[in-house]
Design an enzyme around this catalytic site. Structure first.
Site, short mmCIF file in Angstrom:
data_model
loop_
_atom_site.label_atom_id
_atom_site.label_comp_id
_atom_site.label_asym_id
_atom_site.label_seq_id
_atom_site.Cartn_x
_atom_site.Cartn_y
_atom_site.Cartn_z
N TYR A 238 -3.72 -9.32 -1.92
CA TYR A 238 -3.42 -10.51 -1.10
C TYR A 238 -2.55 -11.55 -1.79
O TYR A 238 -1.62 -12.08 -1.17
CB TYR A 238 -4.72 -11.10 -0.52
CG TYR A 238 -5.14 -10.33 0.71
CD1 TYR A 238 -4.69 -10.69 1.97
CD2 TYR A 238 -5.91 -9.17 0.60
CE1 TYR A 238 -5.02 -9.95 3.09
CE2 TYR A 238 -6.24 -8.42 1.70
CZ TYR A 238 -5.80 -8.82 2.96
OH TYR A 238 -6.11 -8.07 4.06
N GLU B 260 -12.73 -7.10 5.62
CA GLU B 260 -12.47 -5.78 5.02
C GLU B 260 -13.57 -5.38 4.04
O GLU B 260 -13.94 -4.20 3.98
CB GLU B 260 -11.08 -5.78 4.35
CG GLU B 260 -9.98 -5.71 5.40
CD GLU B 260 -8.62 -6.21 4.95
OE1 GLU B 260 -8.36 -6.28 3.73
OE2 GLU B 260 -7.80 -6.57 5.83
N ARG C 148 -0.14 7.94 6.89
CA ARG C 148 0.03 7.88 8.34
C ARG C 148 -1.33 7.94 9.02
O ARG C 148 -2.23 8.64 8.56
CB ARG C 148 0.86 9.07 8.86
CG ARG C 148 2.32 9.01 8.50
CD ARG C 148 3.07 7.85 9.17
NE ARG C 148 4.48 7.88 8.84
CZ ARG C 148 5.01 7.37 7.72
NH1 ARG C 148 4.24 6.80 6.82
NH2 ARG C 148 6.31 7.43 7.51
N HIS C 149 -1.44 7.20 10.14
CA HIS C 149 -2.69 7.22 10.92
C HIS C 149 -2.55 8.24 12.04
O HIS C 149 -1.55 8.21 12.78
CB HIS C 149 -2.94 5.85 11.56
CG HIS C 149 -2.80 4.70 10.62
ND1 HIS C 149 -3.70 4.44 9.62
CD2 HIS C 149 -1.87 3.74 10.52
CE1 HIS C 149 -3.32 3.37 8.95
NE2 HIS C 149 -2.20 2.92 9.48
N VAL D 80 1.70 12.14 23.80
CA VAL D 80 0.76 12.35 22.69
C VAL D 80 -0.41 11.36 22.75
O VAL D 80 -1.43 11.53 22.07
CB VAL D 80 1.50 12.28 21.32
CG1 VAL D 80 1.98 10.86 21.04
CG2 VAL D 80 0.62 12.79 20.19
N PHE E 152 0.69 3.60 19.91
CA PHE E 152 0.97 4.22 18.61
C PHE E 152 2.04 3.38 17.95
O PHE E 152 3.18 3.38 18.37
CB PHE E 152 1.40 5.67 18.79
CG PHE E 152 0.24 6.56 19.12
CD1 PHE E 152 -0.88 6.57 18.30
CD2 PHE E 152 0.24 7.35 20.23
CE1 PHE E 152 -1.98 7.38 18.58
CE2 PHE E 152 -0.85 8.17 20.53
CZ PHE E 152 -1.96 8.18 19.71
C1 HEM Z 1 -0.31 -3.68 8.69
C2 HEM Z 1 -0.95 -8.47 8.97
C3 HEM Z 1 -1.97 -8.58 4.24
C4 HEM Z 1 -0.57 -3.97 3.86
C5 HEM Z 1 -0.44 -4.96 9.18
C6 HEM Z 1 -0.26 -5.33 10.56
C7 HEM Z 1 -0.44 -6.66 10.64
C8 HEM Z 1 -0.72 -7.15 9.31
C9 HEM Z 1 -0.38 -7.51 11.89
C10 HEM Z 1 0.06 -4.37 11.70
C11 HEM Z 1 -1.23 -3.77 12.18
C12 HEM Z 1 -1.05 -2.70 13.22
O1 HEM Z 1 -0.42 -1.68 12.91
O2 HEM Z 1 -1.57 -2.86 14.33
C13 HEM Z 1 -1.29 -8.91 7.71
C14 HEM Z 1 -1.60 -10.28 7.38
C15 HEM Z 1 -1.90 -10.31 6.05
C16 HEM Z 1 -1.75 -8.97 5.55
C17 HEM Z 1 -1.61 -11.45 8.37
C18 HEM Z 1 -2.27 -11.48 5.18
C19 HEM Z 1 -3.08 -12.45 5.54
C20 HEM Z 1 -1.68 -7.34 3.72
C21 HEM Z 1 -1.77 -6.97 2.31
C22 HEM Z 1 -1.35 -5.68 2.20
C23 HEM Z 1 -1.01 -5.23 3.55
C24 HEM Z 1 -2.28 -7.88 1.22
C25 HEM Z 1 -1.22 -4.84 0.95
C26 HEM Z 1 -0.31 -5.08 0.05
C27 HEM Z 1 -0.36 -3.53 5.14
C28 HEM Z 1 0.11 -2.20 5.44
C29 HEM Z 1 0.18 -2.10 6.83
C30 HEM Z 1 -0.24 -3.39 7.36
C31 HEM Z 1 0.47 -1.12 4.41
C32 HEM Z 1 0.64 -0.91 7.65
C33 HEM Z 1 2.08 -1.13 7.83
C34 HEM Z 1 2.78 0.10 8.12
O3 HEM Z 1 3.09 0.77 7.15
O4 HEM Z 1 3.00 0.37 9.29
N1 HEM Z 1 -0.72 -6.07 8.44
N2 HEM Z 1 -1.38 -8.14 6.58
N3 HEM Z 1 -1.22 -6.26 4.42
N4 HEM Z 1 -0.57 -4.21 6.30
FE1 HEM Z 1 -1.05 -6.15 6.45
#
Ligand code: HEM
Length: 376
Positions: free
Chosen positions: A94, A136, A198-199, A266, A367
């Site tokens: 974070y 989490e 991937r999910h 899908v 998706f």
């Molecule tokens: C995905 C918000 C912190 C890693 C997401 C998504 C949102 C989000 C809205 C999309 C969710 C979806 O697919 O429906 C946030 C917010 C954060 C935060 C507001 C801070 C307060 C973090 C941190 C990490 C992280 C600290 C790790 C370094 C990821 C990853 C995805 C994701 C890897 C999937 C993205 C992808 O590859 O498609 N996050 N996130 N996030 N978040 Fe965060």
């Protein structure tokens, strides 16, 4: 947080609205430059097309709008936290996101980003981050297993022209599945510079043969869908895949009496498991499925078997067009579960509203990042 800092946050909402996506795009570029190891965690396809930057920007904006009532963002946090838990996002990540997000704000707003603004946002980001970390932590404690565990592919079925179902097994862990959940798969394609996560939705709640999930081949070539092409072309029976524990909040609400399941392409995957769960619970259910044509139609045998127990309607869009108002009239008293592409979801939600379905009865799972759909 002190009242004058809250006022600063509120005052910056219009600027964030104007530059929100740009800030997060700059933020990702900076973060990956400094922490290239995080490229193993983020989906590079979503980065390229801009959905993930948009999703994060929208969440940050939502948080700023709800500064006096942060409870309002908790439902959105839960869905995102499931994804984070499945990806193995940990508390120590974070501050990295926070530092680079703040730099993004600074870079885009230039002189307008005063030390007071940055100070207020630093503190506020800390509060938002803590909400995510707490939610989490609870999920890590109740997950079926920690981190990624190897599973052996025991079966691979070609369900349609571009959808394959994998059945995988592990002796190391035990699990209970709920319809609507997904598993997160870690792979390492040879011609790809990073690991990829991937999910994939589970397509059955039965675990008799193992855990089952389906993968669609995305894009015309492996440039557009490197991971799904790797899964389809390279991963065979006997190979090992690493999976994190099942996750997700797109679940059946068993307090509801009558269901209408709607799926496109899908999007049938999680819905197949939901119908199984609904039939097992003896619920009054209907299923309406839209797919291009017979060749693209997955789960044919399973849908036929469902048809012996519930009302199933299958529409090939090549022959009879897309789903319209007529397909849903008279079903307004049902709770709806929809799954398909972003485009399909948006179209269905619009039609259902026009037919007179209640907003609270419509549950959906696109998706791709969910927040970018709601944020349109
Ligand atoms: C995905 C918000 C912190 C890693 C997401 C998504 C949102 C989000 C809205 C999309 C969710 C979806 O697919 O429906 C946030 C917010 C954060 C935060 C507001 C801070 C307060 C973090 C941190 C990490 C992280 C600290 C790790 C370094 C990821 C990853 C995805 C994701 C890897 C999937 C993205 C992808 O590859 O498609 N996050 N996130 N996030 N978040 Fe965060």
């Amino acid at each position: 947080m002190e009242p004058h800092k809250k006022e600063i946050i509120k005052a910056t909402v219009p600027a964030l609205e104007a530059h929100g996506t740009t800030i997060t795009t700059v933020f990702y570029q900076n973060m990956f430059k400094k922490h290239p190891e995080l490229l193993n965690m983020f989906n590079q396809t979503n980065q390229t097309v801009g959905d993930q930057p948009k999703a994060l920007a929208f969440t940050v904006l939502q948080a700023a709008r709800h500064i006096d009532d942060l409870e309002a963002i908790v439902p959105a946090v839960i869905g995102i936290a499931h994804k984070h838990r499945a990806l193995n996002v940990r508390p120590e990540h974070y501050p990295i996101v926070g530092e680079n997000l703040l730099e993004g704000i600074k870079e885009v707003l230039g002189d307008a980003a005063t030390p007071e603004i940055l100070d207020a946002w630093e503190e506020y980001y800390g509060e938002i981050a803590q909400i995510f970390i707490d939610v989490e932590n609870g999920m890590y404690q109740t997950a079926d297993w920690d981190g990624f565990v190897p599973f052996e592919v025991v079966k691979k079925d070609q369900l349609s022209k571009d959808i394959v179902r994998y059945t995988v097994k592990s002796d190391e862990v035990e699990y209970d599945l709920r319809a609507g959940q997904y598993v997160t798969v870690k792979v390492d394609p040879s011609d790809y510079p990073y690991e990829a996560l991937r999910h994939y939705s589970i397509c059955s709640i039965s675990t008799d043969e193992g855990l089952q999930f389906a993968v669609k081949k995305e894009g015309a070539d492996d440039k557009a869908g490197v991971v799904s092409h790797h899964m389809h072309d390279d991963i065979q029976v006997g190979d090992t895949l690493e999976l994190s524990a099942p996750a997700g909040d797109f679940l059946l609400n068993h307090e509801e009496e009558k269901y209408l399941f709607i799926a496109g392409g899908v999007g049938a995957t999680p819905v197949m498991a939901m119908i199984e769960e609904a039939i097992a619970a003896d619920k009054d259910s209907k299923f309406i499925y839209s797919v291009q044509n017979e060749e693209m139609h997955p789960f044919k045998d399973e849908m036929k078997a469902f048809g012996e127990q519930i009302d199933v309607k299958i529409k090939y869009s090549d022959e009879s067009g897309y789903l319209t108002h007529e397909d849903f009239k008279g079903l307004e008293d049902r709770s709806v579960y929809i799954c398909g592409s972003m485009h399909f979801m948006n179209a269905m939600i619009k039609v259902l509203h026009e037919v007179g379905f209640r907003e609270a009865d419509i549950h959906f799972e696109p998706f791709g990042p969910k927040m970018s759909v709601i944020g349109e």
